[in-house]
Write an enzyme that holds these catalytic residues in place. Sequence first.
Site, PDB file in Angstrom:
ATOM      1  N   ASP A   1      -8.262   0.778  -4.412  1.00 53.39           N
ATOM      2  CA  ASP A   1      -8.370   2.279  -4.305  1.00 53.39           C
ATOM      3  C   ASP A   1      -8.932   2.763  -5.747  1.00 53.39           C
ATOM      4  O   ASP A   1      -9.772   3.600  -5.848  1.00 53.39           O
ATOM      5  CB  ASP A   1      -7.302   3.110  -4.019  1.00 53.39           C
ATOM      6  CG  ASP A   1      -5.979   2.664  -4.730  1.00 53.39           C
ATOM      7  OD1 ASP A   1      -5.791   1.572  -5.463  1.00 53.39           O
ATOM      8  OD2 ASP A   1      -5.052   3.579  -4.735  1.00 53.39           O
TER       9      ASP A   1
ATOM     10  N   ASN B   1      -2.580   4.115 -12.910  1.00 56.67           N
ATOM     11  CA  ASN B   1      -1.479   4.291 -12.499  1.00 56.67           C
ATOM     12  C   ASN B   1      -1.313   5.244 -11.112  1.00 56.67           C
ATOM     13  O   ASN B   1      -1.480   6.243 -11.456  1.00 56.67           O
ATOM     14  CB  ASN B   1      -0.245   4.530 -13.373  1.00 56.67           C
ATOM     15  CG  ASN B   1       0.965   4.816 -12.958  1.00 56.67           C
ATOM     16  OD1 ASN B   1       1.353   4.269 -11.819  1.00 56.67           O
ATOM     17  ND2 ASN B   1       1.825   5.765 -13.462  1.00 56.67           N
ATOM     18  N   GLY B   2      -0.966   4.688  -9.982  1.00 51.16           N
ATOM     19  CA  GLY B   2      -1.109   5.804  -8.995  1.00 51.16           C
ATOM     20  C   GLY B   2      -1.739   5.085  -7.595  1.00 51.16           C
ATOM     21  O   GLY B   2      -2.070   4.258  -7.401  1.00 51.16           O
ATOM     22  N   GLU B   3      -1.985   6.041  -6.717  1.00 46.56           N
ATOM     23  CA  GLU B   3      -2.734   5.699  -5.518  1.00 46.56           C
ATOM     24  C   GLU B   3      -3.608   6.892  -5.076  1.00 46.56           C
ATOM     25  O   GLU B   3      -3.327   8.087  -5.033  1.00 46.56           O
ATOM     26  CB  GLU B   3      -1.496   5.790  -4.415  1.00 46.56           C
ATOM     27  CG  GLU B   3      -2.064   5.049  -3.086  1.00 46.56           C
ATOM     28  CD  GLU B   3      -1.081   4.963  -2.152  1.00 46.56           C
ATOM     29  OE1 GLU B   3      -1.423   4.920  -0.842  1.00 46.56           O
ATOM     30  OE2 GLU B   3      -0.002   4.576  -2.464  1.00 46.56           O
TER      31      GLU B   3
ATOM     32  N   CYS C   1       2.909   1.649 -11.911  1.00 47.77           N
ATOM     33  CA  CYS C   1       2.170   0.802 -12.511  1.00 47.77           C
ATOM     34  C   CYS C   1       2.459   1.321 -13.996  1.00 47.77           C
ATOM     35  O   CYS C   1       2.838   2.560 -14.186  1.00 47.77           O
ATOM     36  CB  CYS C   1       0.888   0.498 -12.399  1.00 47.77           C
ATOM     37  SG  CYS C   1       0.651  -0.078 -10.712  1.00 47.77           S
TER      38      CYS C   1
ATOM     39  N   ARG D   1       0.703  -4.000 -13.835  1.00 44.24           N
ATOM     40  CA  ARG D   1       0.438  -3.664 -12.377  1.00 44.24           C
ATOM     41  C   ARG D   1       1.521  -3.903 -11.392  1.00 44.24           C
ATOM     42  O   ARG D   1       2.019  -5.261 -11.430  1.00 44.24           O
ATOM     43  CB  ARG D   1      -0.838  -4.360 -11.985  1.00 44.24           C
ATOM     44  CG  ARG D   1      -1.109  -3.877 -10.520  1.00 44.24           C
ATOM     45  CD  ARG D   1      -2.602  -4.385 -10.066  1.00 44.24           C
ATOM     46  NE  ARG D   1      -3.021  -4.215  -8.981  1.00 44.24           N
ATOM     47  CZ  ARG D   1      -3.403  -4.680  -7.826  1.00 44.24           C
ATOM     48  NH1 ARG D   1      -3.230  -6.116  -7.934  1.00 44.24           N
ATOM     49  NH2 ARG D   1      -3.454  -4.300  -6.585  1.00 44.24           N
ATOM     50  N   LEU D   2       1.700  -3.272 -10.656  1.00 45.41           N
ATOM     51  CA  LEU D   2       2.764  -3.307  -9.325  1.00 45.41           C
ATOM     52  C   LEU D   2       1.762  -3.368  -8.183  1.00 45.41           C
ATOM     53  O   LEU D   2       0.801  -2.341  -7.946  1.00 45.41           O
ATOM     54  CB  LEU D   2       3.854  -2.319  -9.236  1.00 45.41           C
ATOM     55  CG  LEU D   2       4.649  -2.466  -7.793  1.00 45.41           C
ATOM     56  CD1 LEU D   2       5.621  -3.603  -7.964  1.00 45.41           C
ATOM     57  CD2 LEU D   2       5.600  -1.380  -7.847  1.00 45.41           C
TER      58      LEU D   2
END
Length: 211
Positions: A100, A75-77, A2, A50-51
């Site tokens: 998340d 941006n991330g997980e 993202c 956003r992806l």
Amino acid sequence: MCGITGILNFDSQESADRELLRRMCNILYHRGPDDEGTYVDGALGLGMRRLSIIDLVTGHQPISNEDGSVWIICNGEIYNFLDLRTGLETRGHRFHTQSDTEAIVHAYEEYGVECLQHLRGMFAFAIWDARQRRLFLARDRLGKKPLHYLYHGRRLLFASEIKAILEDPSVPRAIDINALDDYFTYGYVPSPQTIYQGIRRLPPAHYMICY
């Protein structure tokens, strides 16, 4: 992948430039073609491309806490977000998405900047605390997700990629000669430098707080 970006004017009477924020988001389209979101609160502007990976339906960003006093772009997980969410719900936090990213918002409410000690994952995020009028930027321990920033006059610009910062036509395009020398020596520019004077990377495992 993202893309996040934002503006903070240190003069609280100067509103964030919405048109600049839109351009900064648009230049990051390739990082997040599925969705776009912005949030402006006076001198502060947050932007997101956003992806969609987790929570495809309700994971739109920016995301806020229950009363809209804390906002985040990420941006991330976060790998442990389900366990983190369960613990926060037992403390009374109410979630309205399955994302998340929302777990970070409530972790910040509960723990402040120490929320970083509870996160397991790869991330670069920006949290706006409207009550304290402060911006909190953070990057994961290994630096898997990028975050660049520039103090320019009385303003902070930040983004996942330098090209978003350069959407501001007043930003100097001067090459950092020391960074160029490092590039020819090592084959890359060591953090926190970038190839441009004044534009820096937030190092891995670091955070920044701006008022």
